[in-house]
Design a protein around this motif. Sequence first.
Motif, mmCIF file in Angstrom:
data_model
loop_
_atom_site.group_PDB
_atom_site.id
_atom_site.type_symbol
_atom_site.label_atom_id
_atom_site.label_comp_id
_atom_site.label_asym_id
_atom_site.label_seq_id
_atom_site.Cartn_x
_atom_site.Cartn_y
_atom_site.Cartn_z
ATOM 1 N N PRO A 116 19.204 16.860 -14.492
ATOM 2 C CA PRO A 116 19.579 17.333 -13.260
ATOM 3 C C PRO A 116 18.676 18.571 -12.868
ATOM 4 O O PRO A 116 19.063 19.282 -11.746
ATOM 5 N N THR A 117 17.574 19.097 -13.665
ATOM 6 C CA THR A 117 17.107 20.476 -13.528
ATOM 7 C C THR A 117 15.887 20.474 -12.376
ATOM 8 O O THR A 117 15.562 21.651 -12.251
ATOM 9 N N GLY A 118 15.369 19.342 -12.092
ATOM 10 C CA GLY A 118 14.365 19.291 -11.588
ATOM 11 C C GLY A 118 14.527 19.580 -9.917
ATOM 12 O O GLY A 118 15.478 19.415 -9.437
ATOM 13 N N PRO A 119 13.387 20.198 -9.260
ATOM 14 C CA PRO A 119 13.683 20.782 -8.008
ATOM 15 C C PRO A 119 13.988 19.828 -7.000
ATOM 16 O O PRO A 119 14.640 20.199 -5.784
ATOM 17 N N PHE A 120 13.665 18.585 -7.145
ATOM 18 C CA PHE A 120 14.105 17.669 -6.069
ATOM 19 C C PHE A 120 15.135 16.993 -6.337
ATOM 20 O O PHE A 120 15.352 15.975 -5.464
ATOM 21 N N VAL A 121 15.668 17.051 -7.485
ATOM 22 C CA VAL A 121 17.166 16.344 -7.807
ATOM 23 C C VAL A 121 18.128 16.339 -6.745
ATOM 24 O O VAL A 121 18.589 15.438 -6.049
ATOM 25 N N PHE A 122 18.419 17.546 -6.749
ATOM 26 C CA PHE A 122 19.787 17.919 -5.470
ATOM 27 C C PHE A 122 19.011 17.867 -4.143
ATOM 28 O O PHE A 122 20.309 17.163 -3.493
ATOM 29 N N PRO A 123 18.062 18.221 -3.724
ATOM 30 C CA PRO A 123 17.824 17.913 -2.412
ATOM 31 C C PRO A 123 17.665 16.398 -2.015
ATOM 32 O O PRO A 123 18.031 15.922 -0.617
ATOM 33 N N ALA A 124 17.645 15.410 -2.974
ATOM 34 C CA ALA A 124 17.348 14.072 -2.725
ATOM 35 C C ALA A 124 18.909 13.496 -2.650
ATOM 36 O O ALA A 124 19.088 12.725 -1.825
ATOM 37 N N TYR A 125 19.442 14.221 -3.423
ATOM 38 C CA TYR A 125 20.972 13.708 -3.487
ATOM 39 C C TYR A 125 21.695 14.346 -2.088
ATOM 40 O O TYR A 125 22.205 13.295 -1.356
ATOM 41 N N ALA A 126 21.150 15.410 -1.565
ATOM 42 C CA ALA A 126 21.689 15.741 -0.266
ATOM 43 C C ALA A 126 21.081 14.923 0.970
ATOM 44 O O ALA A 126 21.838 14.681 1.805
ATOM 45 N N VAL A 149 1.725 12.577 -10.185
ATOM 46 C CA VAL A 149 2.889 13.290 -10.061
ATOM 47 C C VAL A 149 4.270 12.211 -10.099
ATOM 48 O O VAL A 149 4.994 12.566 -9.433
ATOM 49 N N ALA A 150 4.156 11.339 -11.123
ATOM 50 C CA ALA A 150 5.343 10.267 -10.898
ATOM 51 C C ALA A 150 6.629 11.259 -11.596
ATOM 52 O O ALA A 150 7.623 10.798 -11.162
ATOM 53 N N GLN A 151 6.346 12.126 -12.164
ATOM 54 C CA GLN A 151 7.533 12.885 -12.421
ATOM 55 C C GLN A 151 8.349 13.523 -11.544
ATOM 56 O O GLN A 151 9.498 13.605 -11.600
ATOM 57 N N TYR A 152 7.799 13.910 -10.356
ATOM 58 C CA TYR A 152 8.374 14.373 -9.378
ATOM 59 C C TYR A 152 9.039 13.146 -8.355
ATOM 60 O O TYR A 152 10.275 13.438 -7.904
ATOM 61 N N GLY A 153 8.610 11.963 -8.576
ATOM 62 C CA GLY A 153 9.219 10.992 -8.076
ATOM 63 C C GLY A 153 10.288 10.405 -8.610
ATOM 64 O O GLY A 153 11.487 10.202 -8.050
ATOM 65 N N GLU A 154 10.305 10.614 -9.788
ATOM 66 C CA GLU A 154 11.609 10.270 -10.735
ATOM 67 C C GLU A 154 12.734 11.428 -10.333
ATOM 68 O O GLU A 154 13.998 11.026 -10.115
ATOM 69 N N MET A 155 12.422 12.661 -10.131
ATOM 70 C CA MET A 155 13.447 13.601 -9.892
ATOM 71 C C MET A 155 13.985 13.011 -8.399
ATOM 72 O O MET A 155 15.389 13.231 -8.121
ATOM 73 N N GLN A 156 13.351 12.720 -7.570
ATOM 74 C CA GLN A 156 13.674 12.279 -6.363
ATOM 75 C C GLN A 156 14.463 10.866 -6.434
ATOM 76 O O GLN A 156 15.719 11.020 -5.814
ATOM 77 N N PHE A 157 14.160 9.995 -7.044
ATOM 78 C CA PHE A 157 14.825 8.665 -7.458
ATOM 79 C C PHE A 157 16.057 9.027 -8.099
ATOM 80 O O PHE A 157 17.225 8.419 -7.529
ATOM 81 N N ILE A 158 16.100 9.858 -9.154
ATOM 82 C CA ILE A 158 17.673 9.869 -9.757
ATOM 83 C C ILE A 158 18.429 10.636 -8.856
ATOM 84 O O ILE A 158 19.749 10.196 -8.757
ATOM 85 N N GLY A 159 18.133 11.526 -8.135
ATOM 86 C CA GLY A 159 18.981 12.172 -7.128
ATOM 87 C C GLY A 159 19.420 11.316 -6.028
ATOM 88 O O GLY A 159 20.646 11.254 -5.735
ATOM 89 N N ALA A 160 18.782 10.463 -5.704
ATOM 90 C CA ALA A 160 19.046 9.549 -4.544
ATOM 91 C C ALA A 160 20.084 8.703 -4.829
ATOM 92 O O ALA A 160 21.041 8.173 -4.490
ATOM 93 N N LYS A 161 19.656 7.843 -6.199
ATOM 94 C CA LYS A 161 20.566 6.798 -6.832
ATOM 95 C C LYS A 161 21.866 7.224 -7.204
ATOM 96 O O LYS A 161 22.843 6.293 -7.065
#
Length: 373
Positions: free
Chosen positions: A299-309, A42-54
């Motif tokens: 930017p469309t992944g479900p965890f991108v914006f929650p990670a930014y927040a 599930v590394a794809q989900y990790g990428e969502m989290q990382f790009i949002g946080a970064k």
Amino acid sequence: MNKATKQISKLFAAMAMAGVASYSVAADTIKIGMAGPVTGAVAQYGEMQFIGAKMAIEQINKAGGVNGAMLEGVVYDDACDPKQAVAVANKIVNDEVSFVIGHLCSSSTQPASDIYEDEGILMVTPASTSPDITARGYELVFRTIGLDSLQGPTAGNFIADHVKPKNVAVIHDKQQYGEGIATAVKQTLEGKGVNVALFEGINAGDKDFSAMISKLKQANVDFVYYGGYHPELGLLLRQSSEKGLKVRFMGPEGVGNKEISAIAGPASEGLLVTLPKSFDQDPKNQALVEAFKAKNEDPTGPFVFPAYAAVQVIAEGIAKAGDTDTAKVAAALRANSFDTPTGTLAFDEKGDLKDFSFVVYEWHQDGTKSEAK
């Protein structure tokens, strides 16, 4: 200064003013650990989290940082494996990192959070939805996503009220996240008088679902809910189609990944998925969306914006506390609300959001989605 930078500068101006006048950060940087799957299924989900946080770290730093200090993100790979997550948590302790974005999978977040709480490290997960994580009275555990106790009923009520099946199978991957949300869906369905003909687990990592498909046929089900992640559901969808099982499937945000279309092909068309609402479609976030696209990031992944927040609330919490002491920052998080790209966030005593909503989407075989009606 471009439009996006101006907006971020304005967003953090009040944050910078919140620090007490006598406070100064001794270090030049505040390290934020970003823990999740860089490798694994599930590394794809990790990428969502990382790009949002970064992105949040980058934009906060461009706006002047936090109380004169810059944020520094450090990535840690837990592969969504609980044992590796514990090793990561211990490394974060040894690296003297005080703030963590993550982990992603609930089964990794829970054991890691035990270590963080003991060691005085503040964690905000943008993806883990198991209620158990925040049910233990911890002071330093937060999340910027909703709970399975909300997501499960959202799915169950939609199935009962809109799909109206006669016999439902509820399947899960025997893991904390998958079984937890499957149980919440089962309870909601039974509470609304829907017959759950089969409630059973498969093993994460399984490739051949012939036996399960035979059981589904024997149970004469006309709808299947799956609690777990996309690799297994993608194969289950494809093999069900190949073996003539013509029923509709539904899953949680753990299956809402474009990779499921790559695995299942045409069989992914019409899959129902509960997801956080599409924050990238909110007009107020368009400058941020363009900033992601400028970096060739999705930017469309479900965890991108929650990670930014998640990064934003940590940064604003530090500013409002006037200190990097995690107990003071945690108190600031509970005492304030935060205007983020995912909405105005406020935390309850457990560290959960006071308000969050999941939306039911219909998935399409090209990897896009539309709100289900």
